[in-house]
Write a protein that holds these residues in place. Structure first.
Motif, mmCIF file in Angstrom:
data_model
loop_
_atom_site.group_PDB
_atom_site.id
_atom_site.type_symbol
_atom_site.label_atom_id
_atom_site.label_comp_id
_atom_site.label_asym_id
_atom_site.label_seq_id
_atom_site.Cartn_x
_atom_site.Cartn_y
_atom_site.Cartn_z
ATOM 1 N N SER A 160 0.709 -1.681 -0.434
ATOM 2 C CA SER A 160 -0.051 0.078 0.418
ATOM 3 C C SER A 160 0.981 1.383 0.240
ATOM 4 C CB SER A 160 -0.748 -0.327 1.083
ATOM 5 O OG SER A 160 0.293 0.469 2.509
ATOM 6 N N MET A 161 2.102 1.114 0.313
ATOM 7 C CA MET A 161 2.964 2.504 0.689
ATOM 8 C C MET A 161 4.385 2.880 -0.516
ATOM 9 S SD MET A 161 5.838 0.939 1.784
ATOM 10 C CE MET A 161 6.915 2.278 2.539
ATOM 11 N N LEU A 162 4.402 1.759 -1.274
ATOM 12 C CA LEU A 162 4.948 1.474 -2.209
ATOM 13 C C LEU A 162 5.099 2.782 -3.409
ATOM 14 C CD1 LEU A 162 5.838 -2.196 -3.146
ATOM 15 C CD2 LEU A 162 7.139 -1.213 -2.128
ATOM 16 N N PRO A 163 6.180 3.542 -3.774
ATOM 17 C CA PRO A 163 5.307 4.306 -4.749
ATOM 18 C C PRO A 163 6.177 3.863 -5.826
ATOM 19 C CG PRO A 163 8.422 4.411 -3.987
ATOM 20 C CD PRO A 163 7.335 3.300 -3.242
ATOM 21 N N PHE A 164 4.795 4.396 -7.489
ATOM 22 C CA PHE A 164 4.840 3.770 -8.411
ATOM 23 C C PHE A 164 5.136 4.834 -9.633
ATOM 24 C CE2 PHE A 164 2.910 0.352 -6.804
ATOM 25 C CZ PHE A 164 2.909 -1.270 -6.660
ATOM 26 N N GLU A 165 5.759 4.457 -11.074
ATOM 27 C CA GLU A 165 5.852 5.485 -11.779
ATOM 28 C C GLU A 165 4.904 4.563 -13.029
ATOM 29 O OE1 GLU A 165 9.177 6.236 -12.694
ATOM 30 O OE2 GLU A 165 10.444 4.530 -13.107
ATOM 31 N N GLU A 166 5.201 5.365 -13.921
ATOM 32 C CA GLU A 166 4.023 4.697 -15.185
ATOM 33 C C GLU A 166 5.356 3.816 -16.118
ATOM 34 O OE1 GLU A 166 2.810 6.861 -19.464
ATOM 35 O OE2 GLU A 166 1.415 7.239 -16.977
ATOM 36 N N ALA A 167 5.275 2.702 -16.792
ATOM 37 C CA ALA A 167 6.242 1.837 -17.506
ATOM 38 C C ALA A 167 6.140 2.516 -18.704
ATOM 39 C CB ALA A 167 5.323 0.468 -17.044
ATOM 40 N N SER A 168 7.377 2.437 -18.946
ATOM 41 C CA SER A 168 7.640 3.368 -20.475
ATOM 42 C C SER A 168 6.547 2.829 -21.547
ATOM 43 C CB SER A 168 9.333 3.197 -21.055
ATOM 44 O OG SER A 168 9.140 1.566 -21.266
ATOM 45 N N HIS A 169 6.369 1.296 -22.064
ATOM 46 C CA HIS A 169 5.144 0.766 -22.605
ATOM 47 C C HIS A 169 4.588 0.134 -21.966
ATOM 48 C CE1 HIS A 169 9.158 1.577 -24.477
ATOM 49 N NE2 HIS A 169 8.511 0.862 -25.741
ATOM 50 N N GLU B 260 14.574 4.038 -9.713
ATOM 51 C CA GLU B 260 16.540 3.191 -9.305
ATOM 52 C C GLU B 260 15.246 2.014 -8.307
ATOM 53 O OE1 GLU B 260 19.004 5.521 -6.732
ATOM 54 O OE2 GLU B 260 19.862 6.140 -9.152
ATOM 55 N N CYS B 261 14.336 2.160 -7.526
ATOM 56 C CA CYS B 261 13.643 1.586 -6.919
ATOM 57 C C CYS B 261 12.621 2.143 -6.816
ATOM 58 C CB CYS B 261 14.428 1.026 -5.228
ATOM 59 S SG CYS B 261 14.122 0.395 -4.389
ATOM 60 N N ASN B 262 11.808 1.460 -7.410
ATOM 61 C CA ASN B 262 9.815 2.153 -7.489
ATOM 62 C C ASN B 262 8.988 0.775 -8.406
ATOM 63 O OD1 ASN B 262 11.338 3.645 -10.313
ATOM 64 N ND2 ASN B 262 9.967 2.948 -10.538
ATOM 65 N N GLY B 263 7.599 0.410 -7.552
ATOM 66 C CA GLY B 263 6.946 -0.005 -8.681
ATOM 67 C C GLY B 263 6.341 0.471 -9.870
ATOM 68 N N LEU B 264 6.184 -0.361 -10.812
ATOM 69 C CA LEU B 264 6.052 0.142 -12.307
ATOM 70 C C LEU B 264 4.150 -0.179 -12.212
ATOM 71 C CD1 LEU B 264 8.811 -1.650 -14.235
ATOM 72 C CD2 LEU B 264 8.641 0.791 -13.969
ATOM 73 N N TYR B 265 3.527 0.703 -13.380
ATOM 74 C CA TYR B 265 2.047 0.442 -13.521
ATOM 75 C C TYR B 265 2.414 0.168 -15.459
ATOM 76 C CZ TYR B 265 0.692 5.162 -13.394
ATOM 77 O OH TYR B 265 0.837 6.878 -13.470
ATOM 78 N N SER B 266 1.657 -0.560 -15.726
ATOM 79 C CA SER B 266 1.324 -0.240 -17.068
ATOM 80 C C SER B 266 -0.401 0.956 -17.259
ATOM 81 C CB SER B 266 -0.195 -0.771 -18.020
ATOM 82 O OG SER B 266 -0.061 -1.172 -19.024
ATOM 83 N N PRO B 267 0.815 1.588 -18.821
ATOM 84 C CA PRO B 267 -0.133 2.890 -19.195
ATOM 85 C C PRO B 267 -0.808 3.125 -19.262
ATOM 86 C CG PRO B 267 1.951 2.721 -20.460
ATOM 87 C CD PRO B 267 2.227 1.628 -19.933
ATOM 88 N N LYS B 268 -1.985 1.709 -19.676
ATOM 89 C CA LYS B 268 -3.109 1.839 -20.265
ATOM 90 C C LYS B 268 -3.497 0.414 -18.840
ATOM 91 C CE LYS B 268 -2.584 1.382 -25.029
ATOM 92 N NZ LYS B 268 -2.828 0.602 -26.334
ATOM 93 N N GLY B 269 -3.025 0.800 -17.959
ATOM 94 C CA GLY B 269 -3.536 -0.490 -16.350
ATOM 95 C C GLY B 269 -4.876 -0.002 -16.440
ATOM 96 N N PHE B 270 -5.386 1.497 -16.335
ATOM 97 C CA PHE B 270 -6.286 2.023 -15.362
ATOM 98 C C PHE B 270 -7.430 2.569 -16.929
ATOM 99 C CE2 PHE B 270 -3.488 2.739 -12.438
ATOM 100 C CZ PHE B 270 -3.602 2.394 -10.997
ATOM 101 N N ALA B 271 -7.210 1.493 -17.342
ATOM 102 C CA ALA B 271 -8.101 2.168 -18.727
ATOM 103 C C ALA B 271 -9.645 2.137 -18.636
ATOM 104 C CB ALA B 271 -7.757 1.669 -20.451
#
Length: 310
Positions: A30-39, A157-168
């Motif tokens: 629940s507290m991990l930071p996420f950024e959008e994946a490139s693809h 460097e150290c973070n979660g990733l989510y798909s750009p279309k993950g919440f479409a």
């Protein structure tokens, strides 16, 4: 970088409560930071290999060449999700398949979150730390061990990733019915025999990942034994050394461990490092334990005195 709950507020307008169920028993997730994946299905990032920075030289002397050497790294995303199914008669007793799945969804999503958190802790953070140099052996030898993980989150460097279309579709995990929601054959194992009955089936699916692209952001104290006759606990100096290995700070660094280890750490350090703070919701106060200034986050998704000797 936003957390899953912050991402849900921004994008999961149709299914805003999914994230609460997913993270209910997964405090680290629940507290991990996420950024959008490139693809859509993977992330491409530059991993820094070496840096040659500017230096001091005499007046009119030749300036040194500066450079940042990098390499491209590709990280595939993983699927968070699963398939739920219900026989026709059970669905009718529950008022229909949609109502049945709606009742079961919080439990299913909670389990999905627990599985995802455990995978991040053991298959990603711990594996990476053990493969690197930021590790300390507490010397437990009875195959009844715990791990203490130190993590410093950093963008890229150290973070979660989510798909750009993950919440479409307005949900953290997309929900889709098999056979357009109509009856279909379901295969079960019942009393040791395989049976086929009519029923309904849906699937949950979202694309997420976790990347570690630096040797300085994760560390581990392993073989921590708190239960056997050959008990081996880390010293206060070893915990301090672990935090120094990853260049810890009090804004993005955390210690992760099983809740049962907290009492042992307090015996080592003393009980004066416990503080109470308020969460963003003033009606939901949370208690944060700290090792000096570094927050400690505990989770029951760690194995409980069941890790094999490393």
């Amino acid at each position: 970088m936003p957390t899953l709950k912050e991402l849900s507020v921004m994008y999961a307008k149709k299914q805003p409560k999914q994230v609460d169920a997913i993270t209910e028993d997964s405090p680290i997730l629940s507290m991990l930071p996420f950024e959008e994946a490139s693809h859509d299905m993977w992330n491409v990032a530059e991993e820094v290999e070496s840096v040659t920075g500017p230096g001091f030289v005499d007046l009119d002397a030749e300036l040194p060449i500066v450079n940042v050497a990098t390499k491209l790294t590709k990280k595939d995303l993983s699927i968070m999700g699963g398939i739920a199914q219900v026989p026709e008669d059970t669905a009718q007793l529950s008022g229909g398949a949609p109502r049945y799945f709606s009742k079961k969804e919080p439990l299913l999503l909670r389990k999905s979150g627990e599985t995802a958190e455990k995978a991040i802790l053991y298959n990603m953070i711990r594996v990476h730390a053990l493969a690197g140099s930021n590790k300390i052996n507490a010397e437990g030898s009875s195959n009844a061990n715990h791990s203490i993980l130190a993590v410093r989150f950093a963008t890229g460097e150290c973070n979660g990733l989510y798909s750009p279309k993950g919440f479409a579709n307005g949900a953290m995990l997309d929900v889709k019915a098999f056979n357009n929601g109509a009856l279909m054959d379901l295969t079960y194992t019942r009393n040791g025999a395989t049976v086929t009955v009519p029923g309904y089936k849906i699937r949950y699916k979202g694309y997420f990942g976790f990347q570690i692209l630096s040797s300085r952001v994760v560390g581990v104290i392993y073989n921590v034994d708190r239960v056997s006759s050959t008990k081996k606990l880390p010293t206060a100096t070893q915990i301090d050394d672990l935090l120094a290995m990853i260049r810890a700070n009090n804004s993005s660094t955390y210690l992760f461990m099983h809740p049962k280890l907290l009492s042992n750490l307090k015996d080592i350090r003393g009980a004066g490092n416990r503080i109470t703070v308020s969460s963003p919701d003033i009606n939901n106060p949370v208690i944060i334990d700290r090792w000096d200034r570094i927050p400690i986050v505990t989770s029951y998704n760690f194995l409980d005195a069941a890790e094999a000797n490393v």
